[in-house]
Structures are given as structure tokens and as C-alpha cells.
Design an enzyme around this catalytic site. Structure first.
Site, short mmCIF file in Angstrom:
data_model
loop_
_atom_site.label_atom_id
_atom_site.label_comp_id
_atom_site.label_asym_id
_atom_site.label_seq_id
_atom_site.Cartn_x
_atom_site.Cartn_y
_atom_site.Cartn_z
N CYS A 109 -3.23 -4.67 -7.57
CA CYS A 109 -2.97 -3.23 -7.57
C CYS A 109 -3.36 -2.60 -8.90
O CYS A 109 -3.54 -1.38 -8.98
CB CYS A 109 -1.52 -2.94 -7.23
N GLY B 46 4.31 2.22 1.97
CA GLY B 46 5.44 2.59 1.13
C GLY B 46 5.94 4.00 1.40
O GLY B 46 7.16 4.24 1.45
N SER C 40 0.82 -1.21 0.00
CA SER C 40 0.00 0.00 0.00
C SER C 40 0.86 1.26 0.00
O SER C 40 2.01 1.25 0.45
CB SER C 40 -0.91 0.02 1.23
N GLU D 277 6.61 -0.19 -5.04
CA GLU D 277 5.45 -0.34 -5.92
C GLU D 277 4.22 -0.29 -5.02
O GLU D 277 4.03 -1.16 -4.18
CB GLU D 277 5.53 -1.65 -6.70
#
Length: 471
Positions: free
Chosen positions: A278, A226, A222, A244
Site C-alpha cells: 500500500c 474499507g 482497499s 488502513e
């Protein structure tokens, strides 16, 4: 043999807090683990440092041979890997098997990228020669996500090893079991001890690993987590960060050729893996009028017809969310948008208490207040109705994220116009937003990452270039 921590080639019990892997299919305990304590994490990092010099100096062809053997060993374990993934996080049996297959395929793709993007060459110059090579960073911490607990960390680990780095891997505490099988495959392949180490655990384990003497952090998860990692390493340009972090992905439908085909692309974009990719479409921008209504009705019909249930249920296409709590979060997300004026078209439904099982939902947000720009990791689609293409593009780009988007159209001019204006790293036409190729980079701008895309570009963040002039 306790399989909590794997340090320098030895499995041992973690000395940190215990935790259970809970099946979201029925609420049962799949496996029990102990997290690693700080001392064990430091031991794992030390083992990786000690292994680094020999591994980094191992000739590339020998590293390649070991990683090819790893792919073969994974192939022998595909069914076991799929079962471990499904039991931990609920992915249907058919889909977990495709993930296991992707883990095998990752090796060949990473080897190609390593050669093409991070290889070596020498060419003559007036004074002698120019030479370019690439060098590994050192010890990479890899944090795995729950939605692809084998494939996504494998997508960091394999290119990092090919480049000559060593690894400390922390699997997701929601899907920890596959790590054992990955280590079995590395052992069978003959990977030297210390090159890959595993520490299980949750937030405390992760924090201790961040504080350890690592040279890089490779993360998929998430944006909240991150960006916290990014803040943690503020002022530390010596630590490679590859983050990412997902997206609030749009899907524009404008002049489609076929209603049913459009509905299928929308369904797959929004709801595959029960919305836990994602790259899943979170916002659908449909035309007004009869055609838009027909497409929306076709999507609703697919939602009502799809088989949902436990991972091993007969003909199940959509498994559960990763936990019962994830269902609660999805319902809260839905209710928040209703309070903002959204018109609930198809509510989340068919929940089974104590599990992650839920049938997808849809809400029309056209005339509602602007909702928070957040990603829900679940099967809930927000719809906007707009005929004007420029306004549709504005809606699509109205996000802090930039991972994935899609355009459904039969008109080449519409495609050319939109693809030049959509701010995303992955853009598909007449295909699901979730379609991504390992032979292409994977990532996007904004809060979707920090300009370190993975897949084909993973080789870029696993090694640094060394330019040489030779007289």
C-alpha cells in the site's frame, strides 16, 4: 483434521461454500477450504465474548508472558510461515522469510507501544490522587489482506490481545494458509481458548462477521472495501473501526545527488513486492531535461534486468501478482491511461498465461488527461515531468489519499520545503516510500484511513482510556 474454522480451541470444517487457494506462480491448487457459515461465525464471536472477561482481567505481565511465548513459537515456524505465504500469494522465498521475521518482531514493538501509549499511572493530587488506565473494547474482528497475510493481521491481533481484547480473525481468501500456523503458535504459547478464533471464507463470511456482535473491526485493504465497512457501521460509534486503506502515493525527484541512487530508490518504491504494498509509489514526478531522462533510463534498465518468476525460482526478486486476474486488471489500468493520452514508455510484459507473473511497466502522463485517482495494486508507474517544485507538490497532493510519499533530493532546503507541504502520514527522504518502521505510526489522512494509524499507534485503537480521581 480439517482446518477451516478454529472456534474455542477446536478446528472444524466450515459449513459454507468451498474455495481454493490458487498459486499465482503456476496456477496450481495450494489448499482447499470451506468458508464458515453464519452459525459458525456467531459461535466464534460467542466464544470470543465468553473468553473476554477472564482475558481482560488477566494481569498485564501475564498477558505479556503469553505473547512473548507466541513470538518464540512463531520463530520456530518462520520457514513454514514463509512457505505458506509464498505458495498462497507468490511472494518470493527471500521476501516471505522477512515477513515471517517481522511477525516475530511485532510482539516486542507492540509491548513497548502498549506500555508507552496505553499503560497505567497514578500521581498525587491536592484531594488525593489522579489515576489513568486503559480498558479493552471486547471482541475485535480482524480482516487480513493478501499482500502481507501474516504480518498485517498479526499487527492488529497482537496489540489487541495485549490490551485484553479477544479476536475473530478472517484471513484473506487469497492467502488463507498462514492462519493455521499462527494458531499453532498461539496454542504452544498457552493462550486461553476462545481468545483467538479463525473463520475462513470470502465476501459472505466477511459480511456475516460484520453483522455479528463485535466491538471493533480492524481492517487492512482497499479503500473500496474499507469505505463500505465504514458505511456499514454508520451511526455505530460503539464499534471501534481502524481502517488502513492504501494510497496513490507520489515520489518527487528534485535536485538529486546521484542518478543511480535515485533510480534504485524509485525502483524499490514502485516495484518491491511486485507493486503490492500500500506504500508503493504510484506516481513519479521527475525533472525535465537530461538528468530526468537519465534517471528514467536507469529505472527502465533495472526493470529489464530484474529477475521475475515463481516464488521458488532461482534468484527471483519479483514474484507474481496475487492472481492471473490481477494481471488482467493491471493491463486494463495501463490501457485506460493510454486512452487518456499517456505515452507508454515500458509496457507491462513477460506475462505467463494462467499465472500472476508480469514484468513492471511505466507510462508518461505529463500531457495526458487527468486519470482517475485510483490505486493499482501492481507494478505500474505513472510518470510526470515537472521542474517547478511548487507545481510538483501540487501534483503530489492531487489525490484523495494520503498514506505515503517520498522526496529524492540532495538539497536540505528542498526537503524542508516539501516535507511541510506534503499531505501524507509516511514521508521519506532518499529512501523508498515503502520504508516504514514498527516503532512509528503507520497510516495517513484522506481515503488512506480513518485516523486510526497502526504499528506504534495500534495501542490507541485497542483500548479506551479511563480517567480516575481518587479522594
Amino acid at each position: 483434521m480439517t482446518q477451516d474454522t478454529y472456534i474455542n480451541g477446536v478446528w472444524d470444517q466450515g459449513k459454507g461454500p468451498s474455495f481454493d487457494s490458487i498459486s499465482p506462480s503456476d496456477g496450481s491448487i495450494v489448499n482447499s477450504f470451506h468458508g464458515a457459515d453464519t452459525a459458525q461465525i456467531e459461535q466464534a464471536v460467542s466464544a470470543a465474548h465468553n473468553a473476554f472477561e477472564n482475558w481482560s482481567l488477566t494481569p498485564q505481565d501475564q498477558r505479556d508472558t503469553i505473547l512473548k511465548a507466541y513470538a518464540d513459537a512463531l520463530g520456530k515456524r518462520k520457514q513454514a510461515i514463509a512457505d505458506a505465504i509464498s505458495k498462497d500469494m507468490g511472494k518470493p522465498a527471500w521476501e516471505a522469510l522477512t515477513e515471517a521475521g517481522a511477525m516475530v518482531a511485532k510482539v516486542a514493538g507492540s509491548m513497548t507501544a502498549q506500555t508507552e501509549r496505553a499503560g497505567s499511572w497514578t500521581k498525587e493530587a491536592d484531594f488525593g490522587a489522579l489515576s489513568l488506565t486503559h480498558r479493552p473494547f471486547g471482541v475485535m474482528a480482524v480482516f487480513g489482506p493478501f499482500n502481507f497475510p501474516g504480518h498485517l493481521p498479526n499487527g492488529h491481533i497482537v496489540p489487541a490481545l495485549l490490551a485484553g481484547n479477544t479476536i475473530v480473525f478472517k484471513p484473506s481468501e487469497l492467502a488463507p494458509s498462514v492462519a493455521t500456523l499462527m494458531i499453532e503458535a498461539f496454542e504452544e504459547a498457552g493462550l486461553p481458548t476462545g481468545c483467538v478464533n479463525v473463520v475462513q471464507g470470502g465476501r459472505d463470511t466477511g459480511q456475516a462477521l460484520l453483522n455479528a456482535d463485535i466491538n471493533g473491526l480492524l481492517f487492512t485493504g482497499s479503500h473500496h472495501t474499507g469505505t463500505a465497512f465504514h458505511r456499514h457501521f454508520a451511526g455505530r460509534p460503539d464499534v471501534m473501526l481502524a481502517l488502513e486503506m492504501g494510497g496513490n502515493n507520489p515520489l518527487i525527484v528534485h535536485k538529486p545527488e546521484d542518478v543511480e541512487q535515485a533510480a534504485e530508490v524509485i525502483f524499490q518504491s514502485a516495484f518491491i513486492t511486485t507493486g503490492q504494498r500500500c506504500t508503493c509509489a504510484r506516481r513519479l514526478i521527475l525533472p525535465t531535461g537530461e538528468q530526468g531522462d537519465a534517471i528514467l533510463n536507469a529505472v527502465i534498465a533495472k526493470i529489464e534486468a530484474v529477475k521475475i518468476g515463481p516464488w521458488d525460482g532461482e534468484d527471483v526478486y519479483l514474484g507474481p501478482l496475487v492472481s492471473a486476474r490481477a494481471v488482467e486488471q493491471a493491463i486494463a489500468f495501463q490501457n485506460e491511461r493510454v486512452e487518456l493520452g499517456g505515452k507508454l514508455i515500458k509496457p507491462l510484459s513477460d506475462m505467463v498465461e494462467g499465472t500472476g507473473i508480469v514484468r513492471p511497466g511505466i507510462i508518461d502522463m505529463t500531457n495526458a488527461q487527468r486519470p482517475p485517482d485510483e490505486e493499482l495494486f501492481g507494478p505500474f508507474l505513472q510518470v510526470y515531468r515537472e521542474d517547478d517544485l511548487d507545481k510538483a507538490i501540487l501534483i503530489a497532493n492531487d489525490t484523495r489519499f494520503g498514506l505515503s510519499a517520498g522526496v529524492i533530493t540532495g538539497n536540505d532546503e528542498v526537503w524542508e520545503y516539501t516535507q511541510a507541504r506534503l499531505r501524507v502520514g509516511i514521508l521519506n527522504r532518499n529512501r523508498p516510500t515503502t520504508g516504514a518502521s514498527g516503532a512509528m505510526p503507520f497510516g495517513g489522512p484522506g481515503l488512506s484511513g480513518n485516523a486510526r494509524p497502526s504499528a506504534y499507534y495500534a495501542a490507541d485503537y485497542c483500548a479506551w482510556p479511563q480517567a480516575r480521581q481518587i479522594g
